[in-house]
Motif scaffolding. Sequence first.
Motif, short mmCIF file in Angstrom:
data_model
loop_
_atom_site.label_atom_id
_atom_site.label_comp_id
_atom_site.label_asym_id
_atom_site.label_seq_id
_atom_site.Cartn_x
_atom_site.Cartn_y
_atom_site.Cartn_z
N VAL A 1 35.49 18.67 9.94
CA VAL A 1 36.09 19.18 11.18
C VAL A 1 35.16 20.19 11.87
O VAL A 1 35.56 20.87 12.82
CB VAL A 1 37.48 19.80 10.93
CG1 VAL A 1 38.43 18.76 10.36
CG2 VAL A 1 37.41 21.02 10.01
N GLY A 2 33.91 20.29 11.39
CA GLY A 2 32.92 21.12 12.04
C GLY A 2 33.10 22.62 11.86
O GLY A 2 32.70 23.41 12.72
N LEU A 3 33.70 23.03 10.72
CA LEU A 3 33.98 24.46 10.52
C LEU A 3 33.44 25.01 9.20
O LEU A 3 33.94 26.02 8.70
CB LEU A 3 35.50 24.72 10.58
CG LEU A 3 36.16 24.60 11.94
CD1 LEU A 3 37.65 24.89 11.80
CD2 LEU A 3 35.56 25.55 12.96
N ALA A 4 32.42 24.37 8.65
CA ALA A 4 31.88 24.83 7.36
C ALA A 4 31.42 26.29 7.43
O ALA A 4 31.47 27.02 6.44
CB ALA A 4 30.74 23.93 6.91
N ASP A 5 31.00 26.72 8.62
CA ASP A 5 30.49 28.09 8.76
C ASP A 5 31.59 29.13 8.97
O ASP A 5 31.33 30.32 9.08
CB ASP A 5 29.51 28.17 9.94
CG ASP A 5 30.15 27.78 11.26
OD1 ASP A 5 31.11 26.99 11.26
OD2 ASP A 5 29.68 28.26 12.32
N LYS A 6 32.86 28.67 9.02
CA LYS A 6 33.98 29.60 9.26
C LYS A 6 34.83 29.82 8.00
O LYS A 6 35.93 30.38 8.07
CB LYS A 6 34.91 29.06 10.36
CG LYS A 6 34.22 28.72 11.67
CD LYS A 6 33.75 29.94 12.40
CE LYS A 6 33.24 29.56 13.80
NZ LYS A 6 32.31 30.54 14.34
N ALA A 7 34.34 29.39 6.85
CA ALA A 7 35.16 29.39 5.62
C ALA A 7 35.74 30.76 5.29
O ALA A 7 36.88 30.86 4.81
CB ALA A 7 34.33 28.86 4.44
N GLU A 8 35.00 31.82 5.53
CA GLU A 8 35.46 33.16 5.14
C GLU A 8 36.18 33.90 6.26
O GLU A 8 36.60 35.05 6.08
CB GLU A 8 34.26 33.99 4.63
CG GLU A 8 33.61 33.43 3.38
CD GLU A 8 34.61 33.12 2.26
OE1 GLU A 8 35.47 33.98 1.99
OE2 GLU A 8 34.56 32.02 1.69
N LYS A 9 36.33 33.27 7.40
CA LYS A 9 37.08 33.89 8.50
C LYS A 9 38.58 33.80 8.23
O LYS A 9 39.03 32.99 7.42
CB LYS A 9 36.78 33.17 9.83
CG LYS A 9 35.33 33.22 10.25
CD LYS A 9 34.97 34.53 10.89
CE LYS A 9 33.58 34.50 11.51
NZ LYS A 9 33.11 35.82 11.90
#
Length: 228
Positions: A129-137
Amino acid sequence: MIELKNINKYYRSEEETLHVLKDINLFADAGEMIAVMGPSGSGKSTLINTLGFIDTKFDGEYLFEGENLVTSSDDRLSKVRNEIVGFVFQNFSLIENNTVYENVELPLLYSGLGFHQTKERVMTALEKVGLADKAEKHPKQLSGGQQQRVAIARALINQPKFLIADEPTGALDTHTSQEIMELFQELNRNEGATIFMVTHDPEVVPYCTRLVSIRDGAIIEDKAVVSE
């Protein structure tokens, strides 16, 4: 994959009996993306609750891959819901105090996996879903469209047999709605995801492969959607 045969649903009170679903016959194959469309009060939410094993009190027969699962015990039905169906809701239904990673991980923990077994699957779902960089948000640090992507990743995490998306673009602006519908379409075409898209918005329909229209508790139209 799914067969609903002569489904009738009644809500009974002391004063009256409401006939909410009327002689519903619906067949769905794996890999379809079906728009379930109708105005408020048409019965589409009741139909979706039936498909998702949430409402099991009805007359008629529901066969999933040839098996009647509705007669199962409550424990078995909870397991069925967690493993067979993925739900995406209009209001995202994320846990505010949990990170994106933890929100997506939750269904895996419910199904008995340990924390050490989940990382690869969670990150794969977030990548889809294109959110691998938002995991810790946390959810409140994300836009509405990003929150809905988290909800879609969570719905996909147990590799369900089908997804139910209930007005998934209802809380989003037009541009973001288009992005989310393109993501669903991509999941359907590239991953073979089977999706029921509940909507009252005609603009959602062209993304789907089939349209089922419901009014006053009955299916009034069931047709293929022709891509332009």
